[in-house]
Design an enzyme around this catalytic site. Sequence first.
Site, PDB file in Angstrom:
ATOM      1  N   GLN A 160       0.834  -1.205   0.000  1.00 20.00           N
ATOM      2  CA  GLN A 160       0.000   0.000   0.000  1.00 20.00           C
ATOM      3  C   GLN A 160       0.873   1.261   0.000  1.00 20.00           C
ATOM      4  O   GLN A 160       0.535   2.258  -0.627  1.00 20.00           O
ATOM      5  CB  GLN A 160      -0.929  -0.013   1.221  1.00 20.00           C
ATOM      6  CG  GLN A 160      -1.969   1.112   1.241  1.00 20.00           C
ATOM      7  CD  GLN A 160      -3.044   0.960   0.165  1.00 20.00           C
ATOM      8  OE1 GLN A 160      -3.297  -0.136  -0.309  1.00 20.00           O
ATOM      9  NE2 GLN A 160      -3.651   2.068  -0.225  1.00 20.00           N
ATOM     10  N   ALA A 181      -5.899   4.990   0.080  1.00 24.38           N
ATOM     11  CA  ALA A 181      -5.683   5.047   1.521  1.00 24.38           C
ATOM     12  C   ALA A 181      -4.191   5.178   1.812  1.00 24.38           C
ATOM     13  O   ALA A 181      -3.357   4.659   1.074  1.00 24.38           O
ATOM     14  CB  ALA A 181      -6.210   3.780   2.171  1.00 24.38           C
ATOM     15  N   SER A 186      -5.704   1.219   4.858  1.00 23.00           N
ATOM     16  CA  SER A 186      -6.477   0.629   3.760  1.00 23.00           C
ATOM     17  C   SER A 186      -7.297  -0.558   4.252  1.00 23.00           C
ATOM     18  O   SER A 186      -6.802  -1.411   4.992  1.00 23.00           O
ATOM     19  CB  SER A 186      -5.548   0.149   2.642  1.00 23.00           C
ATOM     20  OG  SER A 186      -6.296  -0.601   1.708  1.00 23.00           O
ATOM     21  N   HIS A 188      -8.005  -2.922   2.541  1.00 25.62           N
ATOM     22  CA  HIS A 188      -7.403  -4.108   1.934  1.00 25.62           C
ATOM     23  C   HIS A 188      -6.446  -4.832   2.894  1.00 25.62           C
ATOM     24  O   HIS A 188      -6.113  -5.976   2.666  1.00 25.62           O
ATOM     25  CB  HIS A 188      -6.689  -3.740   0.632  1.00 25.62           C
ATOM     26  CG  HIS A 188      -7.643  -3.451  -0.498  1.00 25.62           C
ATOM     27  ND1 HIS A 188      -8.242  -4.453  -1.232  1.00 25.62           N
ATOM     28  CD2 HIS A 188      -8.122  -2.285  -0.994  1.00 25.62           C
ATOM     29  CE1 HIS A 188      -9.037  -3.904  -2.152  1.00 25.62           C
ATOM     30  NE2 HIS A 188      -8.980  -2.593  -2.022  1.00 25.62           N
ATOM     31  N   ASP A 195     -11.487  -5.629  -4.777  1.00 25.00           N
ATOM     32  CA  ASP A 195     -11.754  -4.805  -5.954  1.00 25.00           C
ATOM     33  C   ASP A 195     -12.116  -5.753  -7.093  1.00 25.00           C
ATOM     34  O   ASP A 195     -11.478  -6.789  -7.279  1.00 25.00           O
ATOM     35  CB  ASP A 195     -10.515  -3.985  -6.346  1.00 25.00           C
ATOM     36  CG  ASP A 195     -10.211  -2.910  -5.324  1.00 25.00           C
ATOM     37  OD1 ASP A 195     -11.127  -2.537  -4.567  1.00 25.00           O
ATOM     38  OD2 ASP A 195      -9.053  -2.453  -5.282  1.00 25.00           O
ATOM     39  N   GLU A 240     -16.563   4.489  -5.301  1.00 28.09           N
ATOM     40  CA  GLU A 240     -15.761   3.380  -5.847  1.00 28.09           C
ATOM     41  C   GLU A 240     -16.671   2.196  -6.182  1.00 28.09           C
ATOM     42  O   GLU A 240     -16.835   1.282  -5.364  1.00 28.09           O
ATOM     43  CB  GLU A 240     -14.676   2.948  -4.846  1.00 28.09           C
ATOM     44  CG  GLU A 240     -13.610   3.995  -4.632  1.00 28.09           C
ATOM     45  CD  GLU A 240     -12.366   3.455  -3.931  1.00 28.09           C
ATOM     46  OE1 GLU A 240     -12.300   2.240  -3.646  1.00 28.09           O
ATOM     47  OE2 GLU A 240     -11.462   4.259  -3.669  1.00 28.09           O
ATOM     48  N   HIS A 243     -15.196  -1.445  -5.385  1.00 24.96           N
ATOM     49  CA  HIS A 243     -14.660  -1.895  -4.093  1.00 24.96           C
ATOM     50  C   HIS A 243     -15.772  -2.418  -3.178  1.00 24.96           C
ATOM     51  O   HIS A 243     -16.684  -1.689  -2.824  1.00 24.96           O
ATOM     52  CB  HIS A 243     -13.917  -0.726  -3.420  1.00 24.96           C
ATOM     53  CG  HIS A 243     -13.320  -1.063  -2.079  1.00 24.96           C
ATOM     54  ND1 HIS A 243     -11.950  -1.140  -1.870  1.00 24.96           N
ATOM     55  CD2 HIS A 243     -13.894  -1.349  -0.888  1.00 24.96           C
ATOM     56  CE1 HIS A 243     -11.724  -1.448  -0.596  1.00 24.96           C
ATOM     57  NE2 HIS A 243     -12.882  -1.575   0.017  1.00 24.96           N
TER      58      HIS A 243
END
Length: 272
Positions: A160, A181, A186, A188, A195, A240, A243
């Site tokens: 990231q 982020a 994030s 993630h 995603d 988004e 996401h």
Amino acid sequence: MKKYLAITLSLIIILSILCLIKKDKKETIKEAKKVLETTPLSSYSFYKEENLDRYKSYKIKFPTLKNKDIILRVNIGLDHGFYTETKEITEFNILMLINKYNYVTNTFIPNDLVLVESFSKEDMFLNRECKDAFIKMAHDAEALGYNIRAISTYRTIDYQENLYNNYVKNDGLEKADTYSARPGYSEHHTGLAIDIDNKVLSFNNFENTKEFNWMMDNAYKYGFILRYPKDSSITGYIYEPWHYRYVGLEVANYIHEHNITFEEYYYEFIDK
Ligand SMILES: [Zn+2]
């Protein structure tokens, strides 16, 4: 002479309008204070006594917001701005909240991280419960003629950091912060975010696909929510459409039905 008269008259009109606007604002603030005094904020189960002064300031700043939203937004931290008064999250939980106020560090690894064995662009990892729900969803979608493919799932903080630094280099900090982020912040990192694309168009065109429409109608039935909806004033991220976040069936159902963000759900029902 006539010209001066016209100018004077116009000035008087403009001044009167300005006075009216000012009076209107004063009235609204007065009204806001009155509402706060007469309606007990403490009747909400998610009211936090230590935040009372912040609720009051926020209500004066946004007098038309409902009391419930005042409390939730302050509890989220929105009155202090993104990336201020941040908190480290150390425990994995399906309903953990990672956003611009809550972060994880390098020592955090999501529970039960497993390979996404199909419907993915390359080797990638998710929490097992989230992965199973995703495969089931992509499988059911495929049977109906829709292509759902994971293009980014679990990310390490190092990954990231690279991504974010590149965005900042290209677009500047302010713009990068609206769509990427900062490392540690994030979703993630949780192994609970995916995603998605449809194998044909790039992910940032996902909104224009039939797969997106299918996801809008069906993702919640598998425990997923669209995490960053159109209004970004709560999440701090642009819209988004690609996401998705796994929160489990019950919570996804509720969020879908009430059309709220995960932040609002979290501070109404989890962090009270
Ligand atoms: Zn994402």
